[in-house]
Motif scaffolding. Structure first.
Motif, PDB file in Angstrom:
ATOM      1  N   GLU A 192      40.614  62.556  49.106  1.00 13.69           N
ATOM      2  CA  GLU A 192      39.505  63.125  48.355  1.00 13.69           C
ATOM      3  C   GLU A 192      38.929  62.081  47.400  1.00 13.69           C
ATOM      4  N   PRO A 193      37.580  61.996  47.294  1.00 13.12           N
ATOM      5  CA  PRO A 193      36.988  61.055  46.329  1.00 13.12           C
ATOM      6  C   PRO A 193      37.207  61.555  44.900  1.00 13.12           C
ATOM      7  N   VAL A 194      37.657  60.662  44.035  1.00 11.23           N
ATOM      8  CA  VAL A 194      37.900  60.994  42.634  1.00 11.23           C
ATOM      9  C   VAL A 194      37.077  60.051  41.774  1.00 11.23           C
ATOM     10  N   ASP A 195      36.279  60.600  40.886  1.00 12.54           N
ATOM     11  CA  ASP A 195      35.472  59.796  39.975  1.00 12.54           C
ATOM     12  C   ASP A 195      36.395  59.181  38.927  1.00 12.54           C
ATOM     13  N   THR A 196      36.402  57.860  38.834  1.00 12.73           N
ATOM     14  CA  THR A 196      37.289  57.185  37.881  1.00 12.73           C
ATOM     15  C   THR A 196      36.764  57.245  36.455  1.00 12.73           C
ATOM     16  N   GLY A 197      35.489  57.635  36.298  1.00 13.36           N
ATOM     17  CA  GLY A 197      34.928  57.719  34.956  1.00 13.36           C
ATOM     18  C   GLY A 197      34.517  56.389  34.367  1.00 13.36           C
ATOM     19  N   THR A 198      34.523  55.340  35.174  1.00 16.28           N
ATOM     20  CA  THR A 198      34.119  54.021  34.687  1.00 16.28           C
ATOM     21  C   THR A 198      33.300  53.320  35.758  1.00 16.28           C
ATOM     22  N   ASN A 199      32.388  52.465  35.333  1.00 22.74           N
ATOM     23  CA  ASN A 199      31.626  51.668  36.302  1.00 22.74           C
ATOM     24  C   ASN A 199      32.195  50.262  36.431  1.00 22.74           C
ATOM     25  N   ASN A 201      39.512  33.131  49.940  1.00 22.56           N
ATOM     26  CA  ASN A 201      38.119  33.581  50.040  1.00 22.56           C
ATOM     27  C   ASN A 201      37.968  35.048  50.452  1.00 22.56           C
ATOM     28  N   ALA A 202      38.984  35.850  50.271  1.00 21.35           N
ATOM     29  CA  ALA A 202      38.862  37.287  50.526  1.00 21.35           C
ATOM     30  C   ALA A 202      38.121  37.944  49.364  1.00 21.35           C
ATOM     31  N   SER A 203      37.428  39.041  49.670  1.00 25.20           N
ATOM     32  CA  SER A 203      36.692  39.799  48.655  1.00 25.20           C
ATOM     33  C   SER A 203      37.168  41.239  48.680  1.00 25.20           C
ATOM     34  N   LEU A 204      37.591  41.751  47.536  1.00 23.48           N
ATOM     35  CA  LEU A 204      38.065  43.127  47.426  1.00 23.48           C
ATOM     36  C   LEU A 204      37.028  43.917  46.639  1.00 23.48           C
ATOM     37  N   MET A 205      36.452  44.928  47.260  1.00 23.03           N
ATOM     38  CA  MET A 205      35.347  45.674  46.665  1.00 23.03           C
ATOM     39  C   MET A 205      35.842  46.628  45.568  1.00 23.03           C
ATOM     40  N   PRO A 206      34.921  47.087  44.691  1.00 28.88           N
ATOM     41  CA  PRO A 206      35.321  47.894  43.535  1.00 28.88           C
ATOM     42  C   PRO A 206      36.099  49.148  43.903  1.00 28.88           C
ATOM     43  N   PHE A 260      26.382  47.403  42.642  1.00 29.18           N
ATOM     44  CA  PHE A 260      25.030  46.932  42.396  1.00 29.18           C
ATOM     45  C   PHE A 260      24.226  47.940  41.578  1.00 29.18           C
ATOM     46  N   ASP A 261      24.450  49.246  41.834  1.00 26.70           N
ATOM     47  CA  ASP A 261      23.705  50.259  41.096  1.00 26.70           C
ATOM     48  C   ASP A 261      24.366  50.630  39.772  1.00 26.70           C
ATOM     49  N   GLU A 262      25.492  49.979  39.465  1.00 25.26           N
ATOM     50  CA  GLU A 262      26.239  50.190  38.219  1.00 25.26           C
ATOM     51  C   GLU A 262      26.676  51.641  38.041  1.00 25.26           C
ATOM     52  N   ALA A 263      26.803  52.364  39.138  1.00 28.91           N
ATOM     53  CA  ALA A 263      27.252  53.757  39.075  1.00 28.91           C
ATOM     54  C   ALA A 263      28.758  53.817  38.859  1.00 28.91           C
TER      55      ALA A 263
END
Length: 396
Positions: free
Chosen positions: A312-319, A334-339, A300-303
């Motif tokens: 460990e969290p890794v920044d993918t470099g893409t929104n 009807n399943a939803s897979l989040m980003p 939602f915040d387009e981050a």
């Protein structure tokens, strides 16, 4: 050409070597207790002849890269290492050189801000003598997974002429799953015009725009829209009212069923979809999605989207990133897979589940009770009741 593989990709290598029989290639199996590039070279030792190249399948380069390395070899180098110049941090090896580009040191995976140079080691390596490298591998001592690099350091210390070969062409390095996207885009861009195999069947009411590769026995049904670049593997099916756009690879014998949209995604072989949205996703072979299941690909915040790698969290470099899914998974209706969620091989996402965290190999995310059944004290009259004329409150 000698392919070195392991138990997880032996079938793929067997297929590749069979297809390249005219080229003259074979494959050997690497021992699980001798991993890394050092183990791969040692597994192929009996097949090596002088000189030879060491190439990693995780480094995708253009043909010009090989020409540059061989030209350096022609000037007398004992070892020539392809190197890409980067102005950003890369989680790999760096080369330290003198003014003549002679390599003086290899630094493996420095921390951000501690890079010793802007030359990143790309694994297209020339070696003049196999015996020299194999001997150095035998003598190299390290407690990290860098015995190959340690062996080259030994050769440098013993006076070998090891040179960096700067390269400015396309380089796609696969360190994380999402690194596949720029490589897919590059390979799709190699097709200059639309190709439709003679055995393919494309409805006159389907729309193909841009450059589209339509393989053997592909079927594209009425009202489907395919906007290239796109690659449709042999035997795949594009159903009615399907939209394919944004750069898509669809593996052989996959079925994109009615009303599905696939956007900027890599789809493996033998996958099935039906009224789904698949966006910016990587889906391995043999996966299926029930009707209404979707992959969310934008916060939602387009981050920028973060994925979890080794806790460990890794920044993918893409929104824009959907699901990364291993082989043989099942997704219910009807399943939803989040980003950015990662789904391991053989995992199951149950119907109506909203998946917000990763699933490991073989795990199941099943729905909990989402409703309860009660007995009504005032039942609603059925259509046969004389009091229901379908014109009052709640009428049609």
């Amino acid at each position: 050409i000698i392919f070195v593989g392991n138990s997880t990709n032996s079938g793929t290598l067997r297929h590749i070597t069979a297809e390249l029989r005219d080229v003259g290639c074979s494959y050997v199996m690497q021992q699980e207790d001798n991993a890394g590039m050092a183990g791969a070279v040692e597994a192929a030792a009996a097949h090596l002849s002088d000189p030879f190249l060491v190439v990693s399948s995780n480094d995708v380069v253009e043909a010009d890269a090989y020409r540059l390395v061989l030209e350096a070899a022609d000037t007398g180098a004992d070892v020539a290492l392809l190197a890409a110049r980067l102005d950003r941090h890369f989680p790999g090896g760096y080369l330290v050189t003198d003014e003549r580009l002679a390599v003086t040191h290899i630094v493996e995976k420095p921390r951000p801000g501690e890079e010793p140079s802007d030359l990143v080691n790309v694994v297209v390596h020339y070696h003049r003598e196999a015996a020299c490298l194999l001997d150095a591998l035998h003598r190299a001592q390290t407690d990290r997974d860098d015995r190959y690099e340690a062996a080259i350091e030994l050769l440098i210390g013993e006076g070998a002429d090891v040179r960096a070969v700067p390269y400015q062409g396309f380089w796609g390095a696969i360190k994380y799953p999402w690194d596949l996207f720029p490589i897919m885009e590059h390979l799709l861009g190699q097709h200059e015009q639309t190709y439709i195999a003679s055995t393919a069947r494309v409805s006159p009411r389907a729309i193909l725009e841009g450059v589209v590769h339509v393989g053997e026995n592909v079927r594209i049904l009425e009202n489907a829209v395919v906007r290239g670049p796109a690659y449709l593997g042999e035997g795949s099916v594009i159903g009615n009212n399907v939209l394919v756009r944004g750069g898509v690879h669809l593996g052989a014998h996959s079925v994109v069923g009615f009303g599905t949209e696939v956007k900027h995604s890599y789809i493996g072989r033998g996958c099935w979809f039906h009224t789904n949205y698949i966006g910016d996703s990587i889906i391995d072979d043999g996966c299926s999605f029930g009707s209404g299941a979707v992959t969310a690909n934008l916060r939602f915040d387009e981050a920028s989207i973060k994925a979890t790698i080794e806790d460990e969290p890794v920044d993918t470099g893409t929104n824009k990133l959907g699901v990364i899914m291993g082989r043989g998974c099942r997704v219910g209706v009807n399943a939803s897979l989040m980003p950015g969620v990662l789904v391991g091989p053989g995992a199951i996402v149950g119907s109506h589940v909203c998946l917000t965290a990763d699933l490991a190999e073989g795990q199941k995310a099943m729905p909990s009770d989402a409703y309860r059944v009660e007995t009504s004290d005032n039942p609603v009259p059925g259509p046969s009741s004389p009091t229901n004329d379908w014109t009052g409150q709640g009428g049609a």
